[in-house]
Design a protein around this motif. Sequence first.
Motif, PDB file in Angstrom:
ATOM      1  N   UNK A  16      49.133  37.840  15.206  1.00  0.00           N
ATOM      2  CA  UNK A  16      48.275  38.249  16.329  1.00  0.00           C
ATOM      3  C   UNK A  16      47.818  37.095  17.195  1.00  0.00           C
ATOM      4  N   UNK A  17      48.067  35.876  16.789  1.00  0.00           N
ATOM      5  CA  UNK A  17      47.591  34.729  17.569  1.00  0.00           C
ATOM      6  C   UNK A  17      48.425  33.505  17.214  1.00  0.00           C
ATOM      7  N   UNK A  18      48.372  32.518  18.098  1.00  0.00           N
ATOM      8  CA  UNK A  18      49.076  31.262  17.822  1.00  0.00           C
ATOM      9  C   UNK A  18      48.372  30.140  18.561  1.00  0.00           C
ATOM     10  N   UNK A  19      48.375  28.973  17.946  1.00  0.00           N
ATOM     11  CA  UNK A  19      47.896  27.809  18.702  1.00  0.00           C
ATOM     12  C   UNK A  19      48.774  26.605  18.392  1.00  0.00           C
ATOM     13  N   UNK A  20      48.771  25.659  19.335  1.00  0.00           N
ATOM     14  CA  UNK A  20      49.761  24.589  19.333  1.00  0.00           C
ATOM     15  C   UNK A  20      49.048  23.253  19.484  1.00  0.00           C
ATOM     16  N   UNK A  21      49.436  22.286  18.653  1.00  0.00           N
ATOM     17  CA  UNK A  21      48.727  21.003  18.611  1.00  0.00           C
ATOM     18  C   UNK A  21      49.656  19.942  18.038  1.00  0.00           C
ATOM     19  N   UNK A  71      52.629  17.062  24.624  1.00  0.00           N
ATOM     20  CA  UNK A  71      53.500  17.670  25.646  1.00  0.00           C
ATOM     21  C   UNK A  71      54.518  18.600  24.979  1.00  0.00           C
ATOM     22  N   UNK A  72      55.097  18.156  23.852  1.00  0.00           N
ATOM     23  CA  UNK A  72      56.062  19.018  23.170  1.00  0.00           C
ATOM     24  C   UNK A  72      55.368  20.199  22.485  1.00  0.00           C
ATOM     25  N   UNK A  73      54.077  20.039  22.150  1.00  0.00           N
ATOM     26  CA  UNK A  73      53.315  21.191  21.637  1.00  0.00           C
ATOM     27  C   UNK A  73      53.177  22.244  22.743  1.00  0.00           C
ATOM     28  N   UNK A  74      52.966  21.766  23.976  1.00  0.00           N
ATOM     29  CA  UNK A  74      52.898  22.693  25.118  1.00  0.00           C
ATOM     30  C   UNK A  74      54.241  23.409  25.290  1.00  0.00           C
ATOM     31  N   UNK A  75      55.337  22.671  25.063  1.00  0.00           N
ATOM     32  CA  UNK A  75      56.668  23.303  25.179  1.00  0.00           C
ATOM     33  C   UNK A  75      56.854  24.370  24.090  1.00  0.00           C
ATOM     34  N   UNK A  76      56.380  24.086  22.876  1.00  0.00           N
ATOM     35  CA  UNK A  76      56.464  25.093  21.805  1.00  0.00           C
ATOM     36  C   UNK A  76      55.649  26.327  22.178  1.00  0.00           C
ATOM     37  N   UNK A  77      54.483  26.092  22.798  1.00  0.00           N
ATOM     38  CA  UNK A  77      53.639  27.214  23.238  1.00  0.00           C
ATOM     39  C   UNK A  77      54.407  28.096  24.233  1.00  0.00           C
ATOM     40  N   UNK A  78      55.050  27.432  25.200  1.00  0.00           N
ATOM     41  CA  UNK A  78      55.776  28.202  26.223  1.00  0.00           C
ATOM     42  C   UNK A  78      56.926  28.997  25.596  1.00  0.00           C
ATOM     43  N   UNK A  79      57.618  28.368  24.660  1.00  0.00           N
ATOM     44  CA  UNK A  79      58.696  29.066  23.956  1.00  0.00           C
ATOM     45  C   UNK A  79      58.130  30.303  23.263  1.00  0.00           C
ATOM     46  N   UNK A  80      56.966  30.140  22.638  1.00  0.00           N
ATOM     47  CA  UNK A  80      56.371  31.228  21.866  1.00  0.00           C
ATOM     48  C   UNK A  80      56.005  32.410  22.760  1.00  0.00           C
ATOM     49  N   UNK A  81      55.534  32.130  23.984  1.00  0.00           N
ATOM     50  CA  UNK A  81      55.149  33.261  24.848  1.00  0.00           C
ATOM     51  C   UNK A  81      56.322  33.729  25.710  1.00  0.00           C
ATOM     52  N   UNK A  82      57.501  33.203  25.417  1.00  0.00           N
ATOM     53  CA  UNK A  82      58.707  33.721  26.062  1.00  0.00           C
ATOM     54  C   UNK A  82      59.136  32.963  27.302  1.00  0.00           C
ATOM     55  N   UNK A  83      58.437  31.883  27.653  1.00  0.00           N
ATOM     56  CA  UNK A  83      58.832  31.103  28.835  1.00  0.00           C
ATOM     57  C   UNK A  83      59.823  30.020  28.389  1.00  0.00           C
ATOM     58  N   UNK A  84      60.977  30.480  27.961  1.00  0.00           N
ATOM     59  CA  UNK A  84      61.925  29.560  27.325  1.00  0.00           C
ATOM     60  C   UNK A  84      62.544  28.590  28.339  1.00  0.00           C
ATOM     61  N   UNK A  85      62.673  29.039  29.587  1.00  0.00           N
ATOM     62  CA  UNK A  85      63.239  28.150  30.613  1.00  0.00           C
ATOM     63  C   UNK A  85      62.311  26.966  30.866  1.00  0.00           C
ATOM     64  N   UNK A  86      61.015  27.270  31.022  1.00  0.00           N
ATOM     65  CA  UNK A  86      60.038  26.200  31.264  1.00  0.00           C
ATOM     66  C   UNK A  86      59.978  25.265  30.051  1.00  0.00           C
ATOM     67  N   UNK A  87      60.017  25.845  28.853  1.00  0.00           N
ATOM     68  CA  UNK A  87      59.982  25.021  27.634  1.00  0.00           C
ATOM     69  C   UNK A  87      61.198  24.097  27.590  1.00  0.00           C
ATOM     70  N   UNK A  88      62.349  24.638  27.899  1.00  0.00           N
ATOM     71  CA  UNK A  88      63.582  23.825  27.842  1.00  0.00           C
ATOM     72  C   UNK A  88      63.532  22.696  28.865  1.00  0.00           C
ATOM     73  N   UNK A  89      62.929  22.973  30.030  1.00  0.00           N
ATOM     74  CA  UNK A  89      62.847  21.912  31.049  1.00  0.00           C
ATOM     75  C   UNK A  89      61.932  20.778  30.581  1.00  0.00           C
ATOM     76  N   UNK A  90      60.861  21.122  29.875  1.00  0.00           N
ATOM     77  CA  UNK A  90      59.972  20.064  29.362  1.00  0.00           C
ATOM     78  C   UNK A  90      60.738  19.218  28.331  1.00  0.00           C
ATOM     79  N   UNK A  91      61.447  19.893  27.436  1.00  0.00           N
ATOM     80  CA  UNK A  91      62.243  19.157  26.444  1.00  0.00           C
ATOM     81  C   UNK A  91      63.231  18.218  27.132  1.00  0.00           C
TER      82      UNK A  91
END
Length: 361
Positions: free
Chosen positions: A280-285, A306-326
Amino acid sequence: MQSLDVLTREWRIAVVAGDGIGPELVDSATAVLRAAVEADGDTVAFSWIDGGAGEYLRSGRSLGPGMVERLRDDYDAVLKGPVGLPDVRHSDGTEAGLLGGVLRLGLDTYANVRPIWLLPGVRTPTTHRPGDIDYVIVRENTEGLYLSRGSGVVTSSAACDQLMVTRAGCERAARFAFETARGRQGAPADGVRRVTCVDKSNVLRSFAFMRAVTVEVGQEYPDIELDFRYADAAAHDLISDPGHFDVVLTENFLGDVLSDLGAATVGGLGMCPSGNIGDRAAYFEPIHGSAPPLAGTDRANPISQILSAALLLEHIGLTGAAARIHAAVRSALADGAIKLTAQGQPERGTRACTEAVLERL
Ligand SMILES: NC(=O)c1ccc[n+]([C@@H]2O[C@H](COP(=O)([O-])OP(=O)(O)OC[C@H]3O[C@@H](n4cnc5c(N)ncnc54)[C@H](O)[C@@H]3O)[C@@H](O)[C@H]2O)c1
């Protein structure tokens, strides 16, 4: 034709900046996250939440009343900086103002996902090369030894904390590990999708139980190899033969320790993000702490955050944005725009490191 408004949305992200280097790392990661998301036309609304040892000193609580429920119900995800100030302590000698117990148990984030990858341009004390080290630690996050937090028994002559694992806790962490393996390309050395269960089942009944439950769950995943290491041997093999590992499933305390060992092989703690994930929830650090001596010196490595933020984006389905950060992080390291010192600090500083990532997004 649908209007653009229908296709884009605002993402609500709660941000706990934390203590020590937390605020400066979170400044870096929120700037990168915003740039990556807005490039796709979406927007981000950050809500800044006080929490940690500084908050404990101010209010007597590490997090405001009702805040756990709000973090769970009101936001798409949570980005958290490291917390903790070693001098802020309870009378029993443990640290006050930490959020691990509050958030992991409060949000029931039972899987702590800790990718350990060696990126191009990063020096390692081992002989391995980029790509040779690429595994994910799935650390059970709500029980094990840390369940004893605050409830150990102490007399003037002895102290005791207990390690407890439950069937339900082992099952859900194991399923998470097998599913994680299904989403990966296998271990670097042989391409085999593999879960390695790390325990001390040779000595402790709790670990023998955890291993038996993992074997049961493994039968649901015939496509994933299941193998085993005792934790002491795992500490050796994660350094001597990291390419064998794909997904490492382990108990809470062991996972905490082994992931810092893994970090030492891939450029230090400042390279390592994590996700605390529940149903039901997730947090990234970052996996590291608040490094008080580095606070305010522009020397902390923001890549973990910064990569924790990318994991967050992947988790909420923003995989394109996450991949660009990586890709931006990888490219800045590969072309030398970001160089780390032997201590794992960015040579040109935290802010310049962040700029190098932003320029490449
Ligand atoms: N999740 C969390 O919030 C978390 C995790 C671990 C420790 N802590 C807390 O953090 C505080 C400090 O603990 P500690 O000193 O044992 O561990 P730490 O992780 O803060 O620091 C360990 C070492 O790693 C270095 N380091 C850490 N992050 C770095 C980064 N981004 N870039 C470059 N170097 C970095 C530090 O300078 C130090 O040498 C304590 O209060 C502890 O309880 C919090």
